[in-house]
Design a protein around this motif. Sequence first.
Motif, PDB file in Angstrom:
ATOM      1  N   ASP A  58       0.824  -1.199   0.000  1.00 40.21           N
ATOM      2  CA  ASP A  58       0.000   0.000   0.000  1.00 40.21           C
ATOM      3  C   ASP A  58       0.863   1.256   0.000  1.00 40.21           C
ATOM      4  N   GLU A  59       2.046   1.154   0.570  1.00 37.56           N
ATOM      5  CA  GLU A  59       2.961   2.287   0.613  1.00 37.56           C
ATOM      6  C   GLU A  59       4.383   1.790   0.429  1.00 37.56           C
ATOM      7  N   LYS A 106       8.424   8.871  -0.452  1.00 41.26           N
ATOM      8  CA  LYS A 106       7.358   7.952  -0.810  1.00 41.26           C
ATOM      9  C   LYS A 106       7.405   7.740  -2.314  1.00 41.26           C
ATOM     10  N   ALA A 107       7.368   6.485  -2.724  1.00 42.96           N
ATOM     11  CA  ALA A 107       7.533   6.152  -4.147  1.00 42.96           C
ATOM     12  C   ALA A 107       6.211   5.772  -4.780  1.00 42.96           C
ATOM     13  N   LYS A 108       6.062   6.129  -6.035  1.00 42.55           N
ATOM     14  CA  LYS A 108       4.938   5.676  -6.845  1.00 42.55           C
ATOM     15  C   LYS A 108       5.390   4.477  -7.665  1.00 42.55           C
ATOM     16  N   VAL A 109       4.602   3.421  -7.659  1.00 42.29           N
ATOM     17  CA  VAL A 109       4.927   2.241  -8.457  1.00 42.29           C
ATOM     18  C   VAL A 109       4.410   2.473  -9.874  1.00 42.29           C
ATOM     19  N   LEU A 110       5.312   2.735 -10.805  1.00 40.70           N
ATOM     20  CA  LEU A 110       4.904   2.959 -12.191  1.00 40.70           C
ATOM     21  C   LEU A 110       4.404   1.671 -12.837  1.00 40.70           C
ATOM     22  N   LEU A 131       9.916   2.186 -10.024  1.00 43.91           N
ATOM     23  CA  LEU A 131       9.374   3.152  -9.076  1.00 43.91           C
ATOM     24  C   LEU A 131       9.763   4.569  -9.497  1.00 43.91           C
ATOM     25  N   LYS A 132       9.014   5.542  -8.961  1.00 44.20           N
ATOM     26  CA  LYS A 132       9.341   6.961  -9.228  1.00 44.20           C
ATOM     27  C   LYS A 132       9.253   7.719  -7.912  1.00 44.20           C
ATOM     28  N   ASP A 139       9.934  11.660  -6.052  1.00 44.67           N
ATOM     29  CA  ASP A 139       9.935  13.082  -6.390  1.00 44.67           C
ATOM     30  C   ASP A 139      11.242  13.714  -5.939  1.00 44.67           C
ATOM     31  N   ALA A 159       0.518  -1.852 -12.708  1.00 41.93           N
ATOM     32  CA  ALA A 159       0.735  -1.630 -11.282  1.00 41.93           C
ATOM     33  C   ALA A 159      -0.513  -1.920 -10.476  1.00 41.93           C
ATOM     34  N   ASP A 160      -1.679  -1.940 -11.113  1.00 43.39           N
ATOM     35  CA  ASP A 160      -2.927  -2.164 -10.410  1.00 43.39           C
ATOM     36  C   ASP A 160      -3.357  -3.618 -10.428  1.00 43.39           C
TER      37      ASP A 160
END
Length: 493
Positions: free
Chosen positions: A147-148, A160-164, A175-176, A178, A399-400
């Motif tokens: 979830d995180e 905090k990373a976003k899973v591309l 991951l991305k 900022d 990713a979903d």
Amino acid sequence: MTVKTLKKSVIAVAIVAALTGAYSINSGHALWPPQAAAQQSQAVSSGPAASTTGTAAPVSYLPDMSAIVARNGAAVVNISVTGTAKNSAASLGFPELDPSDPFYEFFRHFRGPRSRGDVPTRGQGSGFILRENGIVLTNAHVVDGADEVVVKLIDKREFKAKVLGVDKASDVAVLKIDAKNLPTLKIGSAANTRVGEWVLAIGSPFGFENSATAGIVSAKSRSLPDENYVPFIQTDVAVNPGNSGGPLFNMAGEVIGINSQIYSRTGGYQGLSFAIPIDVVMKVEEQIVQYGKVQRGRLGISIQELSQSLAESFGIKKAGGALISSVENGSPAAKAGLEPGDVILAINGKEISSSSELPPLVADIRPGEPAKLQVWRKGSSRDIEVKVGAQKDSSVASADDKAAGQGRLGLALRQLTPEERQQIGGGNGLLVMNAAGAAARAGIRPGDVVLSVNGEPVSSVEQLRKLIAKSGKRVALLIQRDEAKLFVPVDLG
């Protein structure tokens, strides 16, 4: 007989519950100066040395890898994940049983009431910064179900990373974060790596951040169960839980792979480590960043290794190539005229020495493009051109997508033909074309027909994938083998 188990170097889900207490388990741009590379790439050198006898004795030197660690360590990151998992009887030390099972009431009575719903989970792994704008690479299984995701740099900064996207077939995640002007690593090529070369891994084994371990390349192009698209690099580098997703360096300080798995009886290092070649990783990263998913080519065939005895029976002098055991109806292979019993000797001019070499080569071909196959059939070689199709399970890169589907079972399946349905009494089911992983360990084999999952009849592969995706750690398959029907319990892990 001792049974060896292949385990992920990171298990990115450790249950944290009131009954067990909080814990987490887990696999739980600067170049190296040419002078240092020239000096330190000498794994062994010899020269005269004084001895008590007055004769020259060889002196051996081990490589000094401190320059690689000093210049590249800042781009290696620690990855922490948090998520939730379904509470189950199995997590409390009791088997998960179907309510219709005669032992269900027995276990329910003695275990007493138990909490239901989701429980928090934690995990850790490694990764590295690929691009200074915040693109980070790691293993898919490190962030699976998270979830995180938090990326921690060596200077203690956390993002905090976003899973591309994730690609479970190759075990690569992109991951991305900022951030800008980040330290990065130089990417090499695993194609030029030789067995016996020294290599270095940097990661977070057991949470010990930026730990360096070294060894040699033990073998190349290893094929592992359930991993059809990755020709793994085998090393004897000490890789432990938490190293997953970290980089593997050559002596020029270039990344040649991502540490992914270990072969172990205990879950810890035992001398066999496996890394995903960076060439495979970069192709996956490019597609995820550009398209959000990975597209792979497919032929629609099941293949097996051509042993020496089989080669002799087919009139082939040397055991090599990929023997076609079945061809899917309506597939690209069927349309091109490929038949069971054909042996694929080469694809687009590249010789196939082992059947495990074919799937990644086909996967690299973009769907819709032609492929030229050299095929051995009935005592002679011929060329057959086939228009490559798209992998049906290409959405696995999303990713979903939380469904494990066939990957958890390790089964290659197809729907029954009308004739085959008649043979089993007119019902529906899925024919097992190939069995590996959890299904193979449970005793399921090609030719079996899967009739139901946990008591629910199945008639399509997609339906089976959905049922497996929402299953727990165990699942009961009803299969038909010849004239007999039997339930087979499968431990999905």
